[in-house]
Design a protein around this motif. Structure first.
Motif, PDB file in Angstrom:
ATOM      1  N   PRO A  43       0.809  -1.221   0.000  1.00 25.14           N
ATOM      2  CA  PRO A  43       0.000   0.000   0.000  1.00 25.14           C
ATOM      3  C   PRO A  43       0.842   1.272   0.000  1.00 25.14           C
ATOM      4  N   GLY A  58      -5.106   0.992  -2.145  1.00 26.48           N
ATOM      5  CA  GLY A  58      -5.923   0.153  -1.273  1.00 26.48           C
ATOM      6  C   GLY A  58      -5.241  -0.150   0.047  1.00 26.48           C
ATOM      7  N   ASP A  59      -5.888  -0.981   0.841  1.00 23.17           N
ATOM      8  CA  ASP A  59      -5.351  -1.357   2.156  1.00 23.17           C
ATOM      9  C   ASP A  59      -4.504  -2.618   2.097  1.00 23.17           C
ATOM     10  N   GLY A  60      -4.636  -3.394   1.006  1.00 27.15           N
ATOM     11  CA  GLY A  60      -3.878  -4.635   0.895  1.00 27.15           C
ATOM     12  C   GLY A  60      -2.865  -4.596  -0.227  1.00 27.15           C
TER      13      GLY A  60
END
Length: 371
Positions: free
Chosen positions: A274, A336-338
């Protein structure tokens, strides 16, 4: 070396500036219409001049007076310099009896005399019909007009004839080569022999293969690759991203990300944590495809020597194709977070001796914007 480029905002001038930036350590000093009144000031600091500015479409009188007038302006600016080489983007049409040819021939004589009087070399580069990315339909080239027609779904009336074509990057290299001290006084670059109908047939084949499915059409040689890149430039950004059709069953999902009808190229997959940005470069000829398979990202692109940035949000949930237009700097950021998983494809194998990958930020700093 500081190379002053007249007509820098035009079709060939833009391609020349891209090539100087990508392949040399020289600095290009751009002179367009807005800067023409500063010509004498800018010439004074130049180590060489490549004169690209010209009038291509006008009434006969203006074709002659306009091209000769631009050359006289440059000659006046050169009068206070000493030993500055001058390279002129002339035309193979010189001598064919048209007003355009007369204007280009007159401009060449004015510049030859100016260079000689100040102790500089003059090189006359006789260019054939040019084509390339971001040409203006109805102005720069029949190829630009054909590209515009095929994208809009119109079929032009075609009078077939043999023709020789040179991509604008080839023309730019010929102009740069003419700066060499041992360059002959007159240069006529090699051009690809083809025909008007052959060009239209290729563009139509590209369009019917590429837009419906994102399939990469067969390209017989570098000429067709350059023609395909010219076509792709007219599609961007309105026709991107290109949709893919994932196939799912009880086992999972399959996404056909690259289907080539010709050269195989190179495919690789990367993961990005990220907040990290990849890319940050542009290409002169290479075709490069991004497909996000998992995660969320933003792809950003900026045409060289322009300021506007195009942003394309993409996600692995709905995979799409974004093929990078040539001479547009581009990057991809994991927003994104992943972990972001991205497939990359290029139409050619990476060659460390000729990587065709030039570092250039998409978002320019204040210092870059004023350079």
């Amino acid at each position: 070396m500081r190379i002053l480029v007249t007509g820098a905002d035009g079709f060939l001038g833009w391609h020349l500036r891209c090539r100087i930036h990508a392949t040399t350590e020289h600095t290009s000093v751009a002179v367009g219409r807005a800067d023409w009144h500063r010509l004498s000031e800018l010439v004074a600091d130049a180590d060489a001049v490549i004169h690209v500015a010209g009038v291509n479409r006008a009434e006969d009188e203006e074709l002659v007076a306009g091209n000769v007038g631009l050359a006289r302006d440059l000659a006046d600016a050169l009068a206070s310099t000493s030993g500055v080489p001058v390279v002129f983007a002339n035309s193979i049409q010189v001598g064919n009896g048209t007003a355009y040819a007369a204007g280009k021939a007159g401009a060449a004589e004015v510049l030859r005399a100016a260079a000689t009087s100040t102790g500089g070399r003059f090189v006359d580069v006789l260019l054939p019909n040019l084509f390339g990315e971001h040409g203006r339909p109805g102005y720069n080239s029949f190829v630009a007009t054909f590209v515009d027609r095929v994208v809009s779904g119109d079929t032009p009336e075609i009078t077939d004839r043999p023709i020789e074509l040179l991509h604008a990057q080839g023309a730019a290299q010929a102009l740069l080569d003419a700066l060499a001290p041992d360059s002959p006084a007159t240069v006529r670059p090699y051009a690809h022999p083809t025909s008007v109908q052959t060009v239209w047939d290729a563009l139509e084949r590209f369009h019917t293969t590429y837009v419906p499915s994102a399939d990469v059409p067969a390209m017989a040689d570098d000429f067709e690759r350059d023609l395909f890149n010219t076509y792709r430039a007219a599609l961007f950004p309105a026709h991107y991203p290109l949709a893919l059709a994932p196939r799912s069953d009880e086992r999972g999902r399959l996404v056909e990300t690259v289907r080539t009808h010709g050269r195989g190229g190179q495919t690789f997959v990367s993961t990005t944590v990220p907040g990290v940005t990849r890319g940050i470069h542009y290409h002169l000829h290479k075709i490069e495809r991004f497909v996000v398979l998992d995660g969320e990202a933003v792809i950003r692109l900026r045409r060289m020597f322009h300021d506007d940035v195009v942003e394309l949000p993409v996600t692995g949930k709905d995979p799409v194709v974004v093929d990078m237009p040539t001479m547009w700097s581009h990057d991809i950021t994991n927003v994104g977070d992943g972990v972001l998983t991205t497939l990359f494809w290029t139409d050619s194998l990476f060659d460390p001796e000729a990587p065709d990958t030039i570092h250039e930020p998409v978002v320019r700093s204040a210092a870059q914007e004023t350079s």
